[in-house]
Design an enzyme around this catalytic site. Structure first.
Site, PDB file in Angstrom:
ATOM      1  N   HIS A 342      35.904  37.741  34.419  1.00 38.08           N
ATOM      2  CA  HIS A 342      34.713  37.513  33.599  1.00 38.08           C
ATOM      3  C   HIS A 342      34.750  38.294  32.288  1.00 38.08           C
ATOM      4  CE1 HIS A 342      32.924  41.143  35.725  1.00 38.08           C
ATOM      5  NE2 HIS A 342      32.587  41.380  34.467  1.00 38.08           N
ATOM      6  N   ASP A 385      37.409  36.690  40.771  1.00 41.70           N
ATOM      7  CA  ASP A 385      37.124  37.389  39.514  1.00 41.70           C
ATOM      8  C   ASP A 385      38.216  38.420  39.223  1.00 41.70           C
ATOM      9  OD1 ASP A 385      35.865  38.251  37.232  1.00 41.70           O
ATOM     10  OD2 ASP A 385      34.307  39.393  38.274  1.00 41.70           O
ATOM     11  N   SER A 479      32.956  46.901  34.414  1.00 41.72           N
ATOM     12  CA  SER A 479      33.633  45.690  34.885  1.00 41.72           C
ATOM     13  C   SER A 479      35.131  45.784  34.681  1.00 41.72           C
ATOM     14  CB  SER A 479      33.137  44.469  34.105  1.00 41.72           C
ATOM     15  OG  SER A 479      31.896  44.050  34.537  1.00 41.72           O
TER      16      SER A 479
END
Length: 528
Positions: A342, A385, A479
Site C-alpha cells: 500500500h 500487502d 507502514s
C-alpha cells in the site's frame, strides 16, 4: 474504520477544521412529505446526524465514502423528523464498506455501502430506491432532486426535518470549466447538478444523500466549494452511481462487505488545490476531531517505545518521495528492500544508514529502480500487502548498513518481538525524525479475528501483535516496517484501526512474511 499506517499530514486535518462549508434548507428547498422519499437514511454517530444516505435493499444503505471519517455507527430509517426516532424500530447498527480505490474526495470514488445489522422493515415508512440498471448519462438540464438534513444556510444549523430541492443537471464539460477557473481538476465518474446558474443545491450534512432523477438514485452527494452554500457559485459534485454498479452488485450478491475500509498513502498525503477549497459535505462534529487530536496515547516513540540505538536495527529503511518519509521498510539483500504494497505511491528512493532523518546526505539515498508488488495485491483489506523494492545499485554493507534475515520457512511466531519506525508518536502526529522501537507481544490469530469481527473479516496470511491489551504498537508512518522476532523479519506493518493509535484497542495487523517466501525468493533469484 481502519487506516494504512503512514504519516497523516496535519494540513489535511486543518483542511477539515478550517475550511468547512455549511448551508441552507438543502439550499432553498422545502419540507419532504412523510409519504415520499421513504428510502432516505440519516447516517449517525452516537445518536447524532452526520451524513445522508439511502436504502437500496433490505440490507444495504448507500452513502459517501468520506462520511466514514465521522465513524458512523448507525442509520435511522422510517422517519423524516430526527426528533422522532424510535431506537428499537428505526435505528440499525452498520458495518462500513468503502469503494476499494477511495482515497479522498478530490480523487473521486466517493461511495460507500453500509451493511445493516438486521433486515430493514419495509412498509409504509420504509422503501428502497432503485439504481440505474446500466451505465447512464443523465441529460443536461434534466430536473432532479436532492434531499437531506443538512445545514439551513451558510454558517447555519442542521435541520431535524428532511428537506428536498429540485436541481438541474449541469453539462460535465461546463462543470469542469467552472471548476477549472479556480484551478481544480474534477475527479472521474462524477455528475454535476445545482449550485451553478441557480440558487439551489446541497450543503454540509447532506453528504451521502441521493441525486434522484426519474425515480432512480443516480448520484451520491460528494462536495461543493469551500464554506459557500450561498449559490450560485460552482456546480455541486456527485459521485456517478452507474459507474460503480459492478462493485455494488458484487457486494449485494455476496450479502457482505468486501473488507476494504483502509486508508492509502495517497490519502495521507493529498495536498492539492482541492484541499484549499473543497469539503466533504457533512457536519464536522467536535467529537471526532478530538478523537484525532485530543485522545492520543500518553506515551510516544512508535507508541510508548524508545529511541533505537544507532548500532542496532541497521536494516531499517525510510521509503521516501521528493518531500520525505512516507513508509518504513527493511533491507533483505544488498539491492532489495521489503515494504508494504500500500506504500506504492510516488516513492522515489530509500534512505539507509541513519536513524536520524534530519541527518540524511546523498550517500544515504538510494534510488528505486523497480517496484514489485505482490501480484494478488488489491488493497490492504484483501491482504497480500507486501512489496519488494529493487534498488538502483547494490549497497555496501558496513557498520551502518546491514541486512536482516527472513524466516527460512513458515513459522509459528512467539513472543519477544519488536516493531520500529519513524511514524507518529501519538494519534494525530507529529512524525519523528529519530527511529523508534517498541516491544510487542504476538496475539493469537483467532483472538485477533474475534476482536476485529465487528469491523469486518481480516485477510489471510497475517500476524497480529500489539495494540490490543497493551499500550504499545505502531502508528501512521510506520507502514512497511518490520516485525522482528528472534532476529528475523517475520512481518510487515500493514494496518490498524481508524488512525487510532491510542492503545489498547484492536490488535495491529502485519503481513506474514513466511507466507510469501516462494514469491520473494523467486524475484531475488531473477537478479542474481
Amino acid at each position: 474504520m481502519m487506516h494504512a499506517l503512514h504519516r497523516f499530514l496535519l494540513l489535511h486535518l486543518l483542511m477539515y477544521l478550517g475550511l468547512y462549508a455549511l448551508g441552507s434548507e438543502i439550499i432553498n428547498g422545502r419540507k419532504v412529505p412523510e409519504n415520499l422519499m421513504l428510502y432516505m437514511a440519516s447516517v449517525q454517530n452516537n445518536g447524532g446526524h452526520v451524513c445522508g444516505g439511502f436504502l437500496i435493499n433490505e440490507h444495504f444503505v448507500v452513502t459517501a465514502a468520506h462520511c466514514e471519517r465521522l465513524n458512523p455507527t448507525s442509520v435511522v430509517l422510517g422517519t423524516h423528523n430526527l426528533q422522532k426516532v424510535d431506537n428499537n424500530t428505526m435505528r440499525y447498527r452498520v458495518k462500513t464498506c468503502k469503494f476499494p480505490s477511495y482515497v479522498n474526495v478530490s480523487k473521486g470514488d466517493d461511495i460507500m455501502l453500509l451493511k445493516l445489522s438486521r433486515k430493514a422493515r419495509l412498509g409504509k415508512k420504509v422503501q428502497p430506491i432503485p439504481l440505474p440498471n446500466t451505465e447512464i448519462k443523465v441529460k443536461d438540464q434534466s430536473k432532479c432532486r436532492v434531499a437531506g438534513w443538512g445545514l439551513t444556510r451558510t454558517g447555519g444549523k442542521v435541520v431535524d426535518g428532511l428537506k428536498v430541492v429540485v436541481v438541474p443537471i449541469v453539462n460535465l464539460e461546463d462543470c469542469k470549466k467552472k471548476w477549472g477557473h479556480i484551478r481544480c481538476n474534477l475527479p472521474a465518474n462524477v455528475i454535476c447538478a445545482g449550485g451553478y446558474g441557480t440558487d439551489k443545491g446541497f450543503c454540509q450534512g447532506d453528504s451521502g444523500g441521493p441525486l434522484v432523477c426519474s425515480g432512480k438514485a443516480v448520484g451520491v452527494v460528494s462536495f461543493n466549494m469551500k464554506k459557500n452554500c450561498d449559490y450560485p457559485n460552482v456546480p455541486n459534485v456527485y459521485t456517478n452511481i452507474s459507474k460503480y454498479l459492478p462493485w455494488i452488485k458484487k457486494i449485494l450478491k455476496q450479502h457482505n462487505c468486501i473488507f476494504v475500509n483502509l486508508q492509502t498513502p495517497q490519502e495521507e498525503r493529498q495536498v492539492s488545490c482541492l484541499a484549499g477549497i473543497m469539503h466533504p459535505l457533512h457536519t464536522f462534529l467536535l467529537f471526532p476531531l478530538l478523537a484525532y487530536l485530543g485522545r492520543s496515547a500518553d506515551g510516544s516513540e512508535i507508541i510508548n517505545g524508545e529511541r533505537a540505538p544507532e548500532n542496532s536495527m541497521l536494516y531499517m529503511a525510510s521509503v521516501q518521495d521528493s518531500k520525505g518519509h512516507l513508509c518504513g521498510g527493511f533491507l533483505i539483500s544488498e539491492d532489495f528492500v521489503l515494504t508494504a504494497a500500500h506504500c506504492d505511491d510516488v516513492i522515489t528512493h530509500v534512505v539507509l544508514g541513519t536513524h536520524d532523518l534530519k541527518s540524511v546526505n546523498d550517500d544515504n539515498k538510494i534510488s528505486i529502480k523497480e517496484k514489485h508488488k505482490h501480484k494478488s495485491y488489491e488493497n490492504v483489506g484483501s491482504g497480500n500487502d507486501i512489496m519488494l523494492l529493487k534498488l538502483s545499485k547494490k549497497v555496501s554493507l558496513n557498520e551502518r548498513v546491514q541486512t536482516i534475515p527472513l524466516p527460512t520457512s513458515e513459522m509459528n511466531t512467539q513472543d519477544g518481538c519488536q516493531v520500529a519506525g519513524w511514524g507518529y508518536i501519538k494519534t494525530g502526529g507529529p512524525a519523528v525524525d529519530d527511529l523508534r522501537v517498541v516491544n510487542v507481544s504476538i496475539i493469537n490469530l483467532e483472538v485477533c479475528k474475534e476482536q476485529w469481527s465487528h469491523l469486518g473479516n481480516l485477510p489471510a496470511n497475517i500476524i497480529c501483535a500489539g495494540g490490543y491489551d497493551t499500550e504499545k504498537g505502531f502508528c501512521q508512518g510506520d507502514s512497511g516496517g518490520p516485525l522482528v522476532c528472534n532476529g528475523k523479519a517475520v512481518g510487515v506493518v500493514s494496518f490498524n484501526k481508524g488512525a487510532n493509535c491510542s492503545y489498547p484497542n484492536v490488535p495491529n495487523v502485519y503481513t506474514d512474511v513466511s507466507k510469501y517466501l516462494p514469491w520473494i525468493n523467486d524475484i531475488l533469484k531473477r537478479y542474481k
